[in-house]
Design a protein around this motif. Sequence first.
Motif, PDB file in Angstrom:
ATOM      1  N   VAL A 148     -42.380  27.411 -44.093  1.00 26.68           N
ATOM      2  CA  VAL A 148     -41.104  26.683 -44.144  1.00 26.68           C
ATOM      3  C   VAL A 148     -41.378  25.196 -43.970  1.00 26.68           C
ATOM      4  O   VAL A 148     -42.212  24.811 -43.145  1.00 26.68           O
ATOM      5  CB  VAL A 148     -40.157  27.168 -43.008  1.00 26.68           C
ATOM      6  N   ASP A 149     -40.723  24.358 -44.756  1.00 27.96           N
ATOM      7  CA  ASP A 149     -40.841  22.911 -44.545  1.00 27.96           C
ATOM      8  C   ASP A 149     -39.531  22.221 -44.882  1.00 27.96           C
ATOM      9  O   ASP A 149     -38.813  22.626 -45.797  1.00 27.96           O
ATOM     10  CB  ASP A 149     -41.981  22.321 -45.377  1.00 27.96           C
ATOM     11  N   ALA A 150     -39.263  21.167 -44.124  1.00 26.73           N
ATOM     12  CA  ALA A 150     -38.016  20.419 -44.312  1.00 26.73           C
ATOM     13  C   ALA A 150     -38.021  19.651 -45.629  1.00 26.73           C
ATOM     14  O   ALA A 150     -36.968  19.428 -46.226  1.00 26.73           O
ATOM     15  CB  ALA A 150     -37.812  19.451 -43.145  1.00 26.73           C
ATOM     16  N   LEU A 151     -39.188  19.251 -46.089  1.00 29.08           N
ATOM     17  CA  LEU A 151     -39.267  18.492 -47.338  1.00 29.08           C
ATOM     18  C   LEU A 151     -39.142  19.434 -48.535  1.00 29.08           C
ATOM     19  O   LEU A 151     -39.441  20.617 -48.429  1.00 29.08           O
ATOM     20  CB  LEU A 151     -40.599  17.740 -47.409  1.00 29.08           C
ATOM     21  N   PRO A 152     -38.753  18.888 -49.688  1.00 25.97           N
ATOM     22  CA  PRO A 152     -38.592  19.750 -50.873  1.00 25.97           C
ATOM     23  C   PRO A 152     -39.914  20.144 -51.534  1.00 25.97           C
ATOM     24  O   PRO A 152     -39.923  20.990 -52.420  1.00 25.97           O
ATOM     25  CB  PRO A 152     -37.753  18.882 -51.821  1.00 25.97           C
ATOM     26  N   VAL A 153     -41.030  19.531 -51.123  1.00 24.72           N
ATOM     27  CA  VAL A 153     -42.347  19.864 -51.687  1.00 24.72           C
ATOM     28  C   VAL A 153     -43.357  19.992 -50.557  1.00 24.72           C
ATOM     29  O   VAL A 153     -43.169  19.427 -49.480  1.00 24.72           O
ATOM     30  CB  VAL A 153     -42.844  18.772 -52.672  1.00 24.72           C
ATOM     31  N   GLY A 157     -37.342  22.514 -48.227  1.00 22.87           N
ATOM     32  CA  GLY A 157     -36.051  21.845 -48.093  1.00 22.87           C
ATOM     33  C   GLY A 157     -35.195  22.435 -47.002  1.00 22.87           C
ATOM     34  O   GLY A 157     -33.969  22.335 -47.018  1.00 22.87           O
ATOM     35  N   GLN A 158     -35.827  23.082 -46.030  1.00 26.75           N
ATOM     36  CA  GLN A 158     -35.068  23.665 -44.925  1.00 26.75           C
ATOM     37  C   GLN A 158     -35.937  23.640 -43.662  1.00 26.75           C
ATOM     38  O   GLN A 158     -37.150  23.717 -43.730  1.00 26.75           O
ATOM     39  CB  GLN A 158     -34.635  25.094 -45.245  1.00 26.75           C
ATOM     40  N   GLU A 159     -35.242  23.482 -42.564  1.00 26.88           N
ATOM     41  CA  GLU A 159     -35.898  23.443 -41.260  1.00 26.88           C
ATOM     42  C   GLU A 159     -35.741  24.771 -40.556  1.00 26.88           C
ATOM     43  O   GLU A 159     -34.697  25.414 -40.727  1.00 26.88           O
ATOM     44  CB  GLU A 159     -35.153  22.451 -40.374  1.00 26.88           C
ATOM     45  N   VAL A 160     -36.714  25.131 -39.733  1.00 23.93           N
ATOM     46  CA  VAL A 160     -36.468  26.258 -38.828  1.00 23.93           C
ATOM     47  C   VAL A 160     -35.572  25.731 -37.714  1.00 23.93           C
ATOM     48  O   VAL A 160     -35.982  24.884 -36.926  1.00 23.93           O
ATOM     49  CB  VAL A 160     -37.773  26.846 -38.266  1.00 23.93           C
ATOM     50  N   SER A 161     -34.340  26.202 -37.702  1.00 20.96           N
ATOM     51  CA  SER A 161     -33.378  25.645 -36.748  1.00 20.96           C
ATOM     52  C   SER A 161     -33.308  26.480 -35.476  1.00 20.96           C
ATOM     53  O   SER A 161     -32.884  25.999 -34.444  1.00 20.96           O
ATOM     54  CB  SER A 161     -32.001  25.551 -37.409  1.00 20.96           C
ATOM     55  N   ALA A 162     -33.707  27.739 -35.549  1.00 24.69           N
ATOM     56  CA  ALA A 162     -33.621  28.595 -34.361  1.00 24.69           C
ATOM     57  C   ALA A 162     -34.822  29.521 -34.287  1.00 24.69           C
ATOM     58  O   ALA A 162     -35.283  30.041 -35.307  1.00 24.69           O
ATOM     59  CB  ALA A 162     -32.338  29.412 -34.407  1.00 24.69           C
ATOM     60  N   LEU A 163     -35.338  29.681 -33.099  1.00 22.75           N
ATOM     61  CA  LEU A 163     -36.434  30.613 -32.835  1.00 22.75           C
ATOM     62  C   LEU A 163     -36.147  31.297 -31.518  1.00 22.75           C
ATOM     63  O   LEU A 163     -35.857  30.627 -30.519  1.00 22.75           O
ATOM     64  CB  LEU A 163     -37.766  29.859 -32.774  1.00 22.75           C
ATOM     65  N   ALA A 164     -36.218  32.616 -31.508  1.00 21.38           N
ATOM     66  CA  ALA A 164     -35.989  33.335 -30.251  1.00 21.38           C
ATOM     67  C   ALA A 164     -36.886  34.567 -30.201  1.00 21.38           C
ATOM     68  O   ALA A 164     -37.043  35.267 -31.202  1.00 21.38           O
ATOM     69  CB  ALA A 164     -34.521  33.755 -30.145  1.00 21.38           C
TER      70      ALA A 164
END
Lengths: 364, 364
Positions: B40-45, B91-98
């Motif tokens: 997973v990465d926040a950037l689009p590439v 283009g997405q962040e890991v917003s939650a981890l549990a």
Amino acid sequence: MPSADTPSAIDCDALVIGAGPVGLFQVFQLGLQGVHAEVVDALPVPGGQCIELYADKPIYDIPAVQVCTGRELVERLLRQIAPFAPRFHLGQEVSALAPRDDGRFDLRTSAGQAFIARSVFIAGGVGAFQPRQLKVDGIERHVGRQVFYRLPAPALLAGRQVLVVGGEDAAVDAVLQLADASDEPGSTARPARITLLHRRATLTAEAGALARLQAHVASGLVHFEVGQILGLAQSDGEPPLLTAVQVIGDDDHQRHLATDLIVACLGVSPKLGPIATWGLALERRQLVVDAAHFETSTPGIFAVGDVVTYPGKKKLILCGFHEATLAAFAAAARLRPDQPVLLQYTTTSPRLHQLLGVATPAKA
Amino acid sequence: MPSADTPSAIDCDALVIGAGPVGLFQVFQLGLQGVHAEVVDALPVPGGQCIELYADKPIYDIPAVQVCTGRELVERLLRQIAPFAPRFHLGQEVSALAPRDDGRFDLRTSAGQAFIARSVFIAGGVGAFQPRQLKVDGIERHVGRQVFYRLPAPALLAGRQVLVVGGEDAAVDAVLQLADASDEPGSTARPARITLLHRRATLTAEAGALARLQAHVASGLVHFEVGQILGLAQSDGEPPLLTAVQVIGDDDHQRHLATDLIVACLGVSPKLGPIATWGLALERRQLVVDAAHFETSTPGIFAVGDVVTYPGKKKLILCGFHEATLAAFAAAARLRPDQPVLLQYTTTSPRLHQLLGVATPAKA
């Protein structure tokens, strides 16, 4: 050991023991710290295991290098460290290391070169590569006079009955060198007879080399014998003169081969050697280091690569690159205690660009 | 957070957070351990800092790579990890981890993708790259409707007075895309007006792009204004409608620019973001790991690269490569507690050759 403080001793900031991939990258990281390195290796060329064990075999796990051979990896590293112009002292081992009262170290190689080093980096890998010895009773007394572990000077070969022992590339290459020298018009290095002795009928070498050997055997320039040396025949003088070897063949038939000179090319095997005698903490014959500075139990002596152990240690080249990097930072702090050691990036630092001999790109 | 145990959740052995160089090499080392990774990465590439901060700048300290740009490094790593076919969620962040009761982890991204992962690798670098925000009073309420941080869908642009804000590559590229779309015959995405606003008269972008922009300005398709936004003009409705921006120029002259839609391309800045909220031990906003396993304070969550701290840590890409390697060994031991994790070499191991999809060389 004579004092290293003689005119011929090389005074240096950093001595790297081992010119394998990790030793070479140690030179690079020291270079980025502005520290020049001298490098000693037992082999006649840089590269260590990469050259000795898998020169032509592929490596797939060097980061960002999809595949390269051992030789290519070494060539790449040599190009990378070229800006730092390390001085190589090859074909010799560091045989002695002793701390001096002034905090530096006296070192001496098997070739008699002395160093006074402010820091030492042991990148010794699996140890110094030593030629595998020919195991025949009484052979030791002839080593250096009639028994050699690599081709001796041409003058020693002229008119001699030369027996090359071995069945892999090094042995085949030695025979080809002897044959080529014999073939040259007016050659003064022409042996009286060239014999290759291997315990099996199958040789393992590069196809082109095998074809050339075949041709020399067909022409009668080279003799190929299958067998193992059982014993030596020698004259009664002091020192005794080696005159022949007794050989037992595949068929258990024993015979004498008149021999003036043996060149044994049986490959190399690594020996930790003198490193184990320098009073550094060892664990299962590995040097104990801390994973923050890669310093041994003696401050100022660092160790990196396959020769070290620390929690989590994996014997991978890419881990050695990391170890050499942290060791260089730690050494820089020791060598210049009055200056902070900054983390700079090769992408942006004008200081590192200057050291690397590259232009600093102008800001757009 | 809704339960991740829904049909759409991806069940995986390893989730790598961050597709920078270290995250990519983490995929490679996991692959050598036979562990498939989701990324997973926040950037689009993929590429992280290498793409975002120095795509075209030279790096000199990747071992055995004399020089390469950030982009080239990423391309090399992508080729190297291709045999392991990682799945990218960009283009997405890991917003939650549990943590889950079964020892695995629930994760969810800002795009709503859920994962159930047996191990997590945080290769978060300096944090997730976020677009730099436009700092104007009251702008937040327009974000996503009339204010965007990247070009919105073409349908939103048609007939609008579009103001692109920024002076570097991203802003220039956005304007060129708008202009190109306008130029297409029968385009339905033609804005009513395209304006580029930058606080200075000088733009910083690739020469070819600047030349094309210049041509569009000369033809009147694009308007270029120098100035900064002081405030917004908006209608009284609820929600209010943005109608214009008030701009102050170099010459302190204020003016209104009628504006339906703002696209702010002000670059990106990294934010550690949600990682700091997952209960992992931190030291000065770095994740604390041990240097043997590169595991965080939560077993099963590993961390590597610029986001971590441990004694001796240097923020260098080559150190991240080492860290990812030891983390992969440690994770393999955790994922397969009943099997010993052997150190194998890519040069000689048929098992690794099979994983890499290369032929094992025949013995000579």
